[in-house]
Design a protein around this motif. Structure first.
Motif, PDB file in Angstrom:
ATOM      1  N   ALA A  62      95.620  62.537  36.278  1.00 23.91           N
ATOM      2  CA  ALA A  62      96.514  62.005  35.300  1.00 23.91           C
ATOM      3  C   ALA A  62      97.464  61.476  36.189  1.00 23.91           C
ATOM      4  N   PRO A  63      97.973  60.161  35.750  1.00 24.00           N
ATOM      5  CA  PRO A  63      98.812  59.436  36.447  1.00 24.00           C
ATOM      6  C   PRO A  63     100.311  60.196  36.871  1.00 24.00           C
ATOM      7  N   SER A  64     100.673  60.139  38.031  1.00 22.08           N
ATOM      8  CA  SER A  64     101.997  60.796  38.201  1.00 22.08           C
ATOM      9  C   SER A  64     102.482  60.091  39.576  1.00 22.08           C
ATOM     10  N   GLY A  65     103.736  60.573  40.086  1.00 23.00           N
ATOM     11  CA  GLY A  65     104.420  60.223  41.185  1.00 23.00           C
ATOM     12  C   GLY A  65     103.903  60.901  42.342  1.00 23.00           C
ATOM     13  N   PRO A  66     104.720  60.455  43.400  1.00 25.52           N
ATOM     14  CA  PRO A  66     104.065  61.106  44.865  1.00 25.52           C
ATOM     15  C   PRO A  66     104.802  62.704  44.481  1.00 25.52           C
ATOM     16  N   GLY A  67     104.171  63.719  45.266  1.00 27.33           N
ATOM     17  CA  GLY A  67     104.753  65.192  45.572  1.00 27.33           C
ATOM     18  C   GLY A  67     104.350  65.649  44.288  1.00 27.33           C
ATOM     19  N   THR A  68     105.102  66.926  44.119  1.00 23.19           N
ATOM     20  CA  THR A  68     104.752  67.631  43.061  1.00 23.19           C
ATOM     21  C   THR A  68     105.824  67.485  42.135  1.00 23.19           C
ATOM     22  N   VAL A  69     105.534  67.310  40.769  1.00 25.48           N
ATOM     23  CA  VAL A  69     106.290  67.262  39.730  1.00 25.48           C
ATOM     24  C   VAL A  69     106.372  68.355  38.376  1.00 25.48           C
ATOM     25  N   VAL A  70     107.214  68.262  37.844  1.00 27.30           N
ATOM     26  CA  VAL A  70     107.170  69.405  36.796  1.00 27.30           C
ATOM     27  C   VAL A  70     106.739  68.320  35.751  1.00 27.30           C
ATOM     28  N   ALA A  71     105.499  68.811  35.349  1.00 22.39           N
ATOM     29  CA  ALA A  71     104.675  68.192  34.115  1.00 22.39           C
ATOM     30  C   ALA A  71     104.971  68.439  32.852  1.00 22.39           C
ATOM     31  N   ALA A  72     105.263  69.674  32.494  1.00 18.84           N
ATOM     32  CA  ALA A  72     105.713  70.133  31.357  1.00 18.84           C
ATOM     33  C   ALA A  72     106.888  71.364  31.441  1.00 18.84           C
ATOM     34  N   GLU A  73     107.334  71.455  30.371  1.00 17.09           N
ATOM     35  CA  GLU A  73     108.454  72.723  30.477  1.00 17.09           C
ATOM     36  C   GLU A  73     108.733  73.096  28.989  1.00 17.09           C
ATOM     37  N   VAL A  74     108.699  74.452  28.766  1.00 15.38           N
ATOM     38  CA  VAL A  74     108.975  74.841  27.406  1.00 15.38           C
ATOM     39  C   VAL A  74     109.605  76.192  27.477  1.00 15.38           C
ATOM     40  N   GLN A  75     110.628  76.233  26.572  1.00 12.82           N
ATOM     41  CA  GLN A  75     111.321  77.745  26.619  1.00 12.82           C
ATOM     42  C   GLN A  75     110.611  78.659  25.652  1.00 12.82           C
ATOM     43  N   ILE A  76     110.693  79.978  26.049  1.00 13.60           N
ATOM     44  CA  ILE A  76     110.163  80.903  25.363  1.00 13.60           C
ATOM     45  C   ILE A  76     111.023  81.574  24.288  1.00 13.60           C
ATOM     46  N   PHE A  77     110.776  81.703  23.142  1.00 11.85           N
ATOM     47  CA  PHE A  77     111.441  82.286  21.987  1.00 11.85           C
ATOM     48  C   PHE A  77     110.667  83.597  21.484  1.00 11.85           C
ATOM     49  N   THR A  78     111.846  84.690  21.282  1.00  8.86           N
ATOM     50  CA  THR A  78     111.382  85.798  20.654  1.00  8.86           C
ATOM     51  C   THR A  78     111.231  85.910  19.232  1.00  8.86           C
ATOM     52  N   GLU A  79     110.470  86.825  18.348  1.00  8.93           N
ATOM     53  CA  GLU A  79     110.668  86.596  17.054  1.00  8.93           C
ATOM     54  C   GLU A  79     112.129  86.835  16.537  1.00  8.93           C
ATOM     55  N   ASP A  80     113.067  87.470  17.475  1.00  9.63           N
ATOM     56  CA  ASP A  80     114.473  87.376  16.996  1.00  9.63           C
ATOM     57  C   ASP A  80     115.298  86.238  17.361  1.00  9.63           C
TER      58      ASP A  80
END
Length: 63
Positions: free
Chosen positions: A4-22
């Motif tokens: 996939a296209p990306s910049g140089p080095g390591t990047v955060v490709a995706a981030e998602v918060q985790i939610f509980t049932e509460d």
């Protein structure tokens, strides 16, 4: 398979918060890419009260 296209080095490709049932948000999942390919997956916990694992994240992301 082409990277996939990306910049140089390591990047955060995706981030998602985790939610509980509460509705609590005890952590997040980060997906890192390097050179356009998945390089690692990190499950982060923000709480000592709730155990955050990949299974917890999976349950959180299901519709």
């Amino acid at each position: 398979m082409e990277p996939a296209p990306s910049g140089p080095g390591t990047v955060v490709a995706a981030e998602v918060q985790i939610f509980t049932e509460d509705g609590e948000c005890p952590g997040e999942v980060l997906v890192f890419a390097q050179g356009g390919y998945l390089s690692w997956l990190e499950v982060c916990s923000w709480s000592d009260d709730i155990e955050v694992t990949l299974a917890t994240a999976q349950r959180s992301l299901r519709p």
